[in-house]
Scaffold this motif. Structure first.
Motif, mmCIF file in Angstrom:
data_model
loop_
_atom_site.group_PDB
_atom_site.id
_atom_site.type_symbol
_atom_site.label_atom_id
_atom_site.label_comp_id
_atom_site.label_asym_id
_atom_site.label_seq_id
_atom_site.Cartn_x
_atom_site.Cartn_y
_atom_site.Cartn_z
ATOM 1 N N LYS A 6 0.870 -1.177 0.000
ATOM 2 C CA LYS A 6 0.000 0.000 0.000
ATOM 3 C C LYS A 6 0.906 1.225 0.000
ATOM 4 C CE LYS A 6 -3.365 2.536 2.676
ATOM 5 N NZ LYS A 6 -3.977 2.724 3.982
ATOM 6 N N ARG A 8 1.158 5.605 -1.020
ATOM 7 C CA ARG A 8 0.513 6.866 -1.391
ATOM 8 C C ARG A 8 1.353 7.480 -2.495
ATOM 9 N NH1 ARG A 8 -2.908 9.579 1.880
ATOM 10 N NH2 ARG A 8 -1.821 11.531 1.517
ATOM 11 N N GLN A 10 2.007 10.400 -3.556
ATOM 12 C CA GLN A 10 2.882 11.523 -3.215
ATOM 13 C C GLN A 10 4.058 11.117 -2.324
ATOM 14 O OE1 GLN A 10 -0.361 11.302 -2.539
ATOM 15 N NE2 GLN A 10 -0.856 12.037 -0.501
ATOM 16 N N ASP A 11 4.001 9.915 -1.739
ATOM 17 C CA ASP A 11 5.101 9.440 -0.892
ATOM 18 C C ASP A 11 6.149 8.645 -1.670
ATOM 19 O OD1 ASP A 11 3.830 10.585 1.284
ATOM 20 O OD2 ASP A 11 2.848 8.711 1.883
#
Length: 154
Positions: A6, A8, A10-11
């Motif tokens: 999992k 994100r 933007q990460d």
């Protein structure tokens, strides 16, 4: 990897490659090939007037693109055609799957989701430059096709 991944968007670190005129990209590896057994998934951002890679096709690995935003020209054995946001493109692992995607905008970034399969070893052909690439099993090399040697040389 043997767990659910999992992330994100933007990460995920942004990688930039700009080593040759006409070719440049920013890439976020959502599923890096070293973290999966059979595929990788990345998001590419292609600046105006640029391509990520030269015209090529694979003999083992398949590729699929989903255009998130922007416009471009897709070069294939059937000729050039325009592509735009919302289109899904699949490239089989043979000559008919040869492709090159170029951002045709003067101002807008072309963004696409790239799904790739990964086999233990893959060979890619570059018809425009007469090269062949061998990838996998600790090999990551390009050769000119016309520099062929005989089977028993050396």
């Amino acid at each position: 990897m043997d767990e659910i991944l999992k992330v994100r968007f933007q990460d995920v670190p942004l990688k930039h490659k700009n080593e040759h005129p006409g070719y440049e990209y920013y890439k976020r590896e959502l599923v890096p090939k070293e973290n999966a057994q059979q595929c990788s998934i990345s998001v590419y951002e292609i600046p105006p007037g640029k391509s990520a890679y030269p015209y090529h096709y694979h003999t083992r690995n398949e590729e699929a693109f989903y255009i998130i935003s922007g416009n471009g020209i897709l070069k294939t054995p059937s000729g050039d055609r325009e592509v735009s946001a919302g289109e899904f493109l699949f490239f089989p692992s043979n000559k008919k799957g040869a492709h090159k995607l170029t951002n045709t905008s003067e101002t807008e970034i072309l963004i696409y989701l790239d799904f790739d399969t990964h086999n233990e070893i893959d060979v890619a052909f570059y018809p425009d430059s007469g090269k062949i690439g061998v990838w996998g099993m600790d090999i990551n090399k390009l050769f000119k096709i016309n520099q062929q040697v005989e089977y028993y040389d050396d």
